[in-house]
Design a protein around this motif. Structure first.
Motif, PDB file in Angstrom:
ATOM      1  N   VAL A  25       0.536  -0.672  -0.210  1.00 56.69           N
ATOM      2  CA  VAL A  25      -0.296   0.339  -0.131  1.00 56.69           C
ATOM      3  C   VAL A  25       1.224   1.608  -0.438  1.00 56.69           C
ATOM      4  O   VAL A  25       1.470   1.349   0.903  1.00 56.69           O
ATOM      5  CB  VAL A  25      -1.133  -0.380   1.391  1.00 56.69           C
ATOM      6  CG1 VAL A  25      -1.956  -1.177   1.265  1.00 56.69           C
ATOM      7  CG2 VAL A  25      -0.181  -0.061   2.880  1.00 56.69           C
ATOM      8  N   ALA A  26      -0.066   2.085  -0.367  1.00 55.96           N
ATOM      9  CA  ALA A  26       0.688   3.610   0.074  1.00 55.96           C
ATOM     10  C   ALA A  26       0.798   4.288   1.532  1.00 55.96           C
ATOM     11  O   ALA A  26       0.207   3.858   1.409  1.00 55.96           O
ATOM     12  CB  ALA A  26       0.149   4.259  -0.866  1.00 55.96           C
ATOM     13  N   MET A  27       1.776   5.352   1.506  1.00 59.82           N
ATOM     14  CA  MET A  27       1.856   5.345   2.576  1.00 59.82           C
ATOM     15  C   MET A  27       2.193   6.745   2.743  1.00 59.82           C
ATOM     16  O   MET A  27       2.763   7.845   1.278  1.00 59.82           O
ATOM     17  CB  MET A  27       3.726   5.247   3.737  1.00 59.82           C
ATOM     18  CG  MET A  27       3.147   3.391   3.989  1.00 59.82           C
ATOM     19  SD  MET A  27       1.983   3.262   4.555  1.00 59.82           S
ATOM     20  CE  MET A  27       2.795   4.052   6.197  1.00 59.82           C
ATOM     21  N   GLY A  28       1.377   7.844   3.181  1.00 60.34           N
ATOM     22  CA  GLY A  28       1.213   9.241   3.891  1.00 60.34           C
ATOM     23  C   GLY A  28       1.904   9.456   5.025  1.00 60.34           C
ATOM     24  O   GLY A  28       1.809   9.003   5.956  1.00 60.34           O
ATOM     25  N   TRP A  29       2.498  11.278   5.113  1.00 61.49           N
ATOM     26  CA  TRP A  29       2.102  11.726   5.935  1.00 61.49           C
ATOM     27  C   TRP A  29       1.130  12.835   5.809  1.00 61.49           C
ATOM     28  O   TRP A  29       1.402  13.919   4.941  1.00 61.49           O
ATOM     29  CB  TRP A  29       3.359  12.126   6.425  1.00 61.49           C
ATOM     30  CG  TRP A  29       4.898  11.334   6.917  1.00 61.49           C
ATOM     31  CD1 TRP A  29       4.777  10.953   5.711  1.00 61.49           C
ATOM     32  CD2 TRP A  29       4.677  11.030   8.015  1.00 61.49           C
ATOM     33  NE1 TRP A  29       6.292   9.301   6.747  1.00 61.49           N
ATOM     34  CE2 TRP A  29       5.652  10.306   7.640  1.00 61.49           C
ATOM     35  CE3 TRP A  29       4.163  11.248   9.533  1.00 61.49           C
ATOM     36  CZ2 TRP A  29       6.426   9.547   9.431  1.00 61.49           C
ATOM     37  CZ3 TRP A  29       5.085  10.572  10.807  1.00 61.49           C
ATOM     38  CH2 TRP A  29       5.454  10.072  10.020  1.00 61.49           C
ATOM     39  N   PHE A  30       0.331  13.459   6.991  1.00 61.29           N
ATOM     40  CA  PHE A  30      -0.753  14.587   7.110  1.00 61.29           C
ATOM     41  C   PHE A  30       0.092  15.225   7.780  1.00 61.29           C
ATOM     42  O   PHE A  30       0.674  14.715   9.794  1.00 61.29           O
ATOM     43  CB  PHE A  30      -2.301  13.920   7.340  1.00 61.29           C
ATOM     44  CG  PHE A  30      -2.402  13.218   5.942  1.00 61.29           C
ATOM     45  CD1 PHE A  30      -2.026  11.853   5.554  1.00 61.29           C
ATOM     46  CD2 PHE A  30      -3.831  13.633   5.751  1.00 61.29           C
ATOM     47  CE1 PHE A  30      -3.211  11.531   4.309  1.00 61.29           C
ATOM     48  CE2 PHE A  30      -4.187  13.418   4.261  1.00 61.29           C
ATOM     49  CZ  PHE A  30      -3.860  12.065   3.979  1.00 61.29           C
TER      50      PHE A  30
END
Length: 123
Positions: free
Chosen positions: A32-37
């Protein structure tokens, strides 16, 4: 399902650097793609950056381009956020997030969240 735990937040002076880490558990991390918010008081949660499954493609918000770098180590189930030249307006709680797919630049697909880590940039 993915469980996420952030670390590395803290207090830094303007112009300084911090590196956030996010340790993930679950067998689907490398799929899966990962991210930061981030979310500052009184503001909506902002999509800061996302990274593709193999780490070859990234998305950055205009506000952080050239200063923040996202990376991932699938062998360690960890995603990182290197933040340089920090500004006081970067002060926020930073959240690691996992997408429900391999698409990394669509904020609405991120639906697994860590508990957040506080980043405070003093002027």
């Amino acid at each position: 399902q993915v469980q996420l735990v952030e670390s590395g937040g803290g207090l830094v002076q303007a112009g300084g650097s911090l590196k956030l880490s996010c340790a993930a558990s679950g067998r689907t991390f490398s799929m899966v793609a990962m991210g930061w918010f981030r979310q500052a008081p009184g503001l909506e949660r902002e999509f800061v950056t996302g990274i593709s499954v193999r780490g070859l493609n990234q998305y950055y918000a205009d506000s952080v381009k050239g200063r923040f770098t996202i990376s991932r180590d699938n062998a360690k189930n960890t995603v990182y956020l290197q933040m340089n030249s920090l500004k006081p307006e970067a002060t926020a709680v930073y959240y690691c997030a996992a997408s429900s797919s391999s698409i990394f630049n669509q904020r609405n697909l991120y639906n697994f969240w860590g508990q957040g880590t506080q980043v405070t940039v003093s002027s």
